[in-house]
Design a protein around this motif. Sequence first.
Motif, short mmCIF file in Angstrom:
data_model
loop_
_atom_site.label_atom_id
_atom_site.label_comp_id
_atom_site.label_asym_id
_atom_site.label_seq_id
_atom_site.Cartn_x
_atom_site.Cartn_y
_atom_site.Cartn_z
N ARG A 507 0.83 -1.22 0.00
CA ARG A 507 0.00 0.00 0.00
C ARG A 507 0.85 1.25 0.00
O ARG A 507 0.52 2.25 -0.63
CB ARG A 507 -0.94 0.01 1.21
N ASP B 34 -6.59 -8.20 1.66
CA ASP B 34 -6.34 -6.76 1.74
C ASP B 34 -6.12 -6.15 0.35
O ASP B 34 -5.18 -6.52 -0.35
CB ASP B 34 -5.08 -6.48 2.57
N VAL B 35 -6.96 -5.22 -0.01
CA VAL B 35 -6.80 -4.54 -1.30
C VAL B 35 -5.69 -3.50 -1.16
O VAL B 35 -5.68 -2.73 -0.20
CB VAL B 35 -8.12 -3.89 -1.74
N VAL B 36 -4.73 -3.54 -2.08
CA VAL B 36 -3.59 -2.63 -1.98
C VAL B 36 -3.51 -1.62 -3.11
O VAL B 36 -2.76 -0.66 -3.04
CB VAL B 36 -2.26 -3.40 -1.90
N PHE B 37 -4.30 -1.87 -4.17
CA PHE B 37 -4.19 -0.96 -5.31
C PHE B 37 -5.45 -1.07 -6.15
O PHE B 37 -6.00 -2.15 -6.34
CB PHE B 37 -2.97 -1.32 -6.16
N VAL B 55 -9.47 -2.25 -12.22
CA VAL B 55 -8.66 -3.38 -11.77
C VAL B 55 -8.48 -3.24 -10.27
O VAL B 55 -8.26 -2.14 -9.76
CB VAL B 55 -7.28 -3.40 -12.47
N GLU B 57 -6.37 -4.91 -6.94
CA GLU B 57 -5.26 -5.79 -6.61
C GLU B 57 -5.14 -5.96 -5.10
O GLU B 57 -5.23 -5.01 -4.34
CB GLU B 57 -3.94 -5.20 -7.13
N SER B 58 -4.90 -7.22 -4.69
CA SER B 58 -4.48 -7.47 -3.33
C SER B 58 -3.00 -7.85 -3.41
O SER B 58 -2.39 -7.73 -4.47
CB SER B 58 -5.31 -8.59 -2.71
N VAL B 59 -2.42 -8.28 -2.29
CA VAL B 59 -0.99 -8.58 -2.32
C VAL B 59 -0.70 -9.72 -3.28
O VAL B 59 0.28 -9.71 -4.01
CB VAL B 59 -0.50 -8.93 -0.90
N LYS B 60 -1.57 -10.72 -3.29
CA LYS B 60 -1.29 -11.94 -4.06
C LYS B 60 -2.25 -12.17 -5.21
O LYS B 60 -2.27 -13.26 -5.77
CB LYS B 60 -1.37 -13.16 -3.12
N ALA B 61 -3.10 -11.21 -5.54
CA ALA B 61 -4.04 -11.43 -6.63
C ALA B 61 -4.37 -10.12 -7.32
O ALA B 61 -4.31 -9.05 -6.71
CB ALA B 61 -5.31 -12.07 -6.11
N ALA B 62 -4.73 -10.23 -8.59
CA ALA B 62 -5.19 -9.07 -9.33
C ALA B 62 -6.43 -9.50 -10.09
O ALA B 62 -6.45 -10.57 -10.67
CB ALA B 62 -4.12 -8.60 -10.31
N PRO B 84 -6.92 2.39 -0.66
CA PRO B 84 -7.54 1.22 -1.29
C PRO B 84 -8.22 0.30 -0.26
O PRO B 84 -9.12 -0.45 -0.62
CB PRO B 84 -6.37 0.51 -1.98
N GLY B 85 -7.81 0.41 1.01
CA GLY B 85 -8.40 -0.44 2.04
C GLY B 85 -9.89 -0.20 2.23
O GLY B 85 -10.59 -1.03 2.82
N ASN B 88 -12.13 -2.96 1.33
CA ASN B 88 -12.33 -4.01 2.31
C ASN B 88 -13.30 -3.57 3.40
O ASN B 88 -14.15 -4.33 3.85
CB ASN B 88 -11.01 -4.40 2.99
N THR C 311 1.87 -8.16 -8.10
CA THR C 311 0.75 -8.35 -9.03
C THR C 311 1.11 -7.93 -10.45
O THR C 311 0.39 -8.23 -11.37
CB THR C 311 -0.49 -7.57 -8.57
N ILE C 316 1.39 -14.10 -10.89
CA ILE C 316 0.04 -13.71 -10.52
C ILE C 316 -0.75 -13.25 -11.74
O ILE C 316 -1.85 -13.69 -11.99
CB ILE C 316 0.09 -12.60 -9.45
#
Lengths: 524, 124, 447
Positions: A507, B34-37, B55, B57-62, B84-85, B88, C311, C316
Amino acid sequence: MLNRQGRPTTPGHTAAESHPTFTGNRALQQIEPLIFEIGHHETTGVDLDAPAPFKARLGKHARTDGIGLPGLSEPEAMRHYVRLSQKNYGIDTGLFPLGSCTMKHNARLNEKMARLPGFSDVHPLQPLSTVAGALAVMQELARYLMTLTGMPAVSLSPKAGAHGELCGMMAIKAAIAAKGEGETRKVVLVPESAHGTNPATAALIGFIVKSVPARADGTVAVEDVKALLGPDVAAIMLTNPNTCGIFEPQIVEIAAAMHEAGAYFYCDGANYNAIVGKAKPGDLGVDAMHINLHKTFSTPHGGGGPGSGPVVLSERLAPYAPVPFIHLENGEPRLIETIADAPDGNAPFGRITAFHGQMGMYVRALTYMLSHGSDGMKQASEDAVLNANYIRAGLSDLMSLPFPDHPSMHEALFDDEWLKGTGVTTLDFAKAMIDEGYHPMTVYFPLVVHGAMLVEPTESESKASLDLFIATLRDLAMAAKGNDKSRFTGAPHHAPLRRLDETRAARQPVLKWVAPLPIAEAAE
Amino acid sequence: MAETRYTKDHEYIRIEGDTGTVGITDYAQGQLGDVVFVELPTVGKAVAKGGEAAVVESVKAASEVYAPVSGEVVAVNSDLEAAPGTVNEDPAGKGWFVKLKLTDAAELEGLMSEAQYQDYVKTL
Amino acid sequence: MRYLPLTDTDRLDMLARIGVPDIDALFSDVPADRLLKAPLDLPRAKGEIEVERIMGRMAGRNVAASSVPFFVGAGAYKHHVPATVDHLIQRSEFLTSYTPYQPEIAQGTLQYLFEFQTQVAALTGMDVANASMYDGSTGTGEAVLMAHRVTKRRKAVLSGGLHPHYAAVVNTISEMASDTVVALPPDVTASEDILAQIDDETSCVVVQSPDVFGNLRDLRPIAAKAQAHGALLIAVFTEVMSLGAVTSPGEQGADIVVGEGQSIGNALNFGGPYVGLFAAKTKYLRQMPGRLCGETVDADGQRGFVLTLSTREQHIRRDKATSNICTNSGLCCLAFTIHMTLLGQAGLERVAEVNHANAVKLADMLSEVKGAQVLNETFFNEFTVRLGKPAAEVVEALAQKGVLGGVPVSRLLPDAGLDDLLIVANTEVNTDEDRAAFVAALAEVLA
């Protein structure tokens, strides 16, 4: 004379105590600042006399400001990096069962050979008359790779596995264009279980990616492939053994179907280490396959590289290999460096890297091959497969296997079905392994399996090592099922750091060190 | 009177007159983590039903956020770029992505109602 | 077999535990007629003594750079690497570790990557740097693709001073991806009019400085014009040591900086493995290829590092990734960062000064040789000499006299009609004796 001064020689009551320390260090585990917090701009660890006064020829381009980087004296630098190294887990530390990555023993003979000045201290553009030995290494490595795979040609250029994929797919694209089908054959089939590099590679050079479903038993069915075939299909990218650790039983039929449809078979060779000396990709109908020298032939992973990904090519693709390549003339290797210089019958698609590929890795891989020999390489594959199946047999009553109907090759795949209702996730289980002194297996890959745990012990483990590993995982599995959650959810407890906040890192990205503001300015 | 409809890809669209507010459901934000972007389209962009509207993105998924119906982007929630949080914390409220001016209200017919969506989620 | 711990007894016990009669039962998915029965036609296993002998013989057929007066450059350079560097990169915990996907037990790797990124950003004068690419040439290809993503255009303009191999790599990927490349002809004296090539279709302009012929180039006007047309300036270097002496590309307005880092910490290795450096402005961060390491905290609030913004990456994003790249140049990047830490800015400035001083000395000496003419107005540690004779023949004749005297331009550009040009590099390792030997040998060959 008694001189013990009452010194205790047993740990006694100290055993259960834990104390914070003044430094925050824990004996061998030292907190290490960044070099920017230790060093000074005027310090250097390299002594070099200033040159005699001279007239510079930099024109108006001379740097006028400082770069802003500190230096460390040699003792400071040594201690800094040794301390950092002590926060890392390596193959030499313990069992490193990272599926799909093949963390096998890295023989130090290979390192020693790569450092011979005749290899390490040779320039890629010095006269070819002064590098006969380097060309001989390339030729010998090529001969081994072609013999092992049963393929007639190899491009050594690719710098890593994904680069090898790119090279192979470029050769396919060039071959298709040469047949005048460049505008029609645009689709590349990729199974859902594939490494992410496969669809990324195909998309990078303008192919359209279509997904092939996986069957319930973890393999790809020839009927499913045939259903997608047509004049628009360029190739399939299939990993074999696949990412679930299974040898694709219908691979020969799939290859034949591709060829019949006028398309090509790209094999992702990331798992080739399971079948070296047991089966030749050339006998299976493969048109192109990259070989990760850092997996199958034990060149060190080095914390994420450098890799090396030579691509073996079938007769149909051989003419399109990129420059440079080795061409045998009267038995002597000749380096072909330009498209214009290519012998008749060759139509190189171009160049994919500045020089001749990863020579330092060729030397290490060839040293591995010479050491193992044809018998040792076959034995290594068999032992890798034996070890994986031995772990599977030791755990399958406690942990669930998504694909029990096929034997595993070099890696055993478990899912998280057995963890349902325990409140422990695959990630928690992996982190608890860290506390037990193991590197976790690959987790959450392949994507086709829920909560995947992919265990690849490699041939480098002894039976005693495997037995302890199995016993440890059994103990952890029973603890998970026995509601001993604290062992998992807070893990790791004993690593240099506890779990890290990846959300915060993403973030508010902090990607380099920035000097803190002086207190007066910061207060404003 | 606002009415909310849902897609199988876990987008919602809250209809007010001829515009709809698009976001992702509580179930979707839970699956992403957690959404990061968040990447938002430009205002004025025309999107087709099922086309990419944003779009996330979370840490491990888009994932792509698809437009539940066709329309023109009339507003984007640029607060998400810095926070971006919010996706959530309040997916149905402050965590919205875009507002669309609908081009074909009939397309709403194919979407799920609140009750249908809740039933659908139970099957996953 | 010294590398395989299992004994035959172990193997039998394990097969019994698994419940199969023999090892081939585990290979039952391999079609029976494709399963090899006998070992392949390759030599059998060998002990260390014999392997060393074989490899040593092959190594002995190469001329090592340190064994002769050596002036070969053009994209790879012979520098001194402190002994500490090679010792440290061979520590087991660095050498035999994996990509740091389990950050709790990979802080060693992650912290040096963070330090490396900081060093590269400072050297190039840019906001952010990634955790390295395969090498400078593949990094340049990636930079062009990145510019296309940023600008949503697909035409790259390449300077005629760009290393021909780098241009070839860009050409190959562009042709495969159906993108357009406008490559200017070889520009020996840095006199091309690249500004005229920039228009509203241009995605990026790729300019190398010092260029392949050794000239230093002013990037400022190119950056200004490119940016005025919505295009990016990609600044390339093949000799990272030059950044100790010349103004950084970032300061000159570059949008992306990419180059070869081999000169710091890494051996020549006949072309690889090397380490590609890649840096950009923050606003383009999300379009960068490759791994990025970022700072964060752990559950106890302690500072730590993780791979981040993943990402963007293939594992990913799959077919929508910014690049198919997976590996970085981990250990080469470690070698770079250790050497750079030992140097610091003071050491880098000094070694750059010595490189330049030596090169100036050699240029002056060569200018005195009859039949040789140094073409550069400016240079760092490398320049181009016109010989009045095919340079390839001259280099071969020099090699016969025990001097490795540079790279003939014809080796890089066989059809450019520049056969009489020689690219000569001179670093801190060259002595006055080396230079004297070179000049004497050249005078004889040209006579």
